[in-house]
Design a protein around this motif. Structure first.
Motif, mmCIF file in Angstrom:
data_model
loop_
_atom_site.group_PDB
_atom_site.id
_atom_site.type_symbol
_atom_site.label_atom_id
_atom_site.label_comp_id
_atom_site.label_asym_id
_atom_site.label_seq_id
_atom_site.Cartn_x
_atom_site.Cartn_y
_atom_site.Cartn_z
ATOM 1 N N LYS A 129 0.833 -1.200 0.000
ATOM 2 C CA LYS A 129 0.000 0.000 0.000
ATOM 3 C C LYS A 129 0.875 1.261 0.000
ATOM 4 N N MET A 152 0.772 4.169 -2.648
ATOM 5 C CA MET A 152 0.537 5.539 -2.192
ATOM 6 C C MET A 152 1.562 6.492 -2.802
ATOM 7 N N ARG A 197 0.728 9.558 -5.201
ATOM 8 C CA ARG A 197 1.194 10.904 -4.863
ATOM 9 C C ARG A 197 1.920 11.527 -6.058
ATOM 10 N N GLY A 222 -7.745 12.409 -3.215
ATOM 11 C CA GLY A 222 -8.402 11.504 -2.289
ATOM 12 C C GLY A 222 -7.592 10.268 -1.935
ATOM 13 N N ARG A 223 -6.327 10.238 -2.329
ATOM 14 C CA ARG A 223 -5.504 9.044 -2.129
ATOM 15 C C ARG A 223 -5.284 8.712 -0.656
ATOM 16 N N SER A 224 -5.279 9.700 0.210
ATOM 17 C CA SER A 224 -4.962 9.455 1.614
ATOM 18 C C SER A 224 -6.030 8.625 2.327
ATOM 19 N N THR A 225 -7.235 8.634 1.819
ATOM 20 C CA THR A 225 -8.315 7.867 2.455
ATOM 21 C C THR A 225 -8.623 6.568 1.713
ATOM 22 N N MET A 226 -7.915 6.309 0.626
ATOM 23 C CA MET A 226 -8.195 5.118 -0.187
ATOM 24 C C MET A 226 -7.595 3.860 0.428
ATOM 25 N N ARG A 227 -8.298 2.760 0.207
ATOM 26 C CA ARG A 227 -7.767 1.445 0.560
ATOM 27 C C ARG A 227 -6.891 0.969 -0.588
ATOM 28 N N GLU A 240 -8.666 0.396 -3.895
ATOM 29 C CA GLU A 240 -9.071 1.676 -4.489
ATOM 30 C C GLU A 240 -7.875 2.388 -5.120
#
Length: 124
Positions: free
Chosen positions: A93, A97, A101, A107-112, A115
């Motif tokens: 992950k 990430m 980035r 919205g990447r910081s809240t994605m699983r 996602e």
């Protein structure tokens, strides 16, 4: 007097500290100061006591071969310029990430993880 146990030091390190300490005492440095300087010197030269485990552990031949193989596969995929979906699935992950980035995916910081994979596929 220096703090801490000297139990984790090798005999060679202990002998070295004792020799350095005697040298300082011959130069007129007080015993406690000489001991502190001696252990500081040993620590600087050898990185401290002989500790077990840690980053010095060796990988097995099989683990090294697997790492090389996986690295080579990722390199070949990136040379083609097309991120393969199965290569994204194998990444952690944190790695996903970093890619998200670099591509500025919102919205990447809240994605699983799943996602992130979908977002990266869409972005490429």
């Amino acid at each position: 007097m220096p703090r801490g146990s000297k139990a984790k030091y090798t005999e060679k390190q202990k002998d070295q500290a004792e020799s350095i300490e005697r040298s300082y005492e011959r130069k007129g440095v007080p015993q406690s100061e000489a001991e502190a300087r001696a252990w500081a010197t040993v620590n600087k030269q050898s990185g401290g006591g002989n500790r077990s485990g840690g980053s010095g552990q060796e990988k097995s031949k099989q683990a090294k071969a697997q790492s090389r193989s996986s690295s080579a596969k990722r390199a070949a995929a990136s040379r083609q310029g097309i991120p393969r979906s199965d290569s994204l699935e194998r990444e952690t992950k944190d790695e996903l990430m970093k890619k998200a980035r670099s591509r500025n995916i919102p919205g990447r910081s809240t994605m699983r993880k799943q996602e992130l994979i979908q977002a990266l596929k869409k972005a490429s």
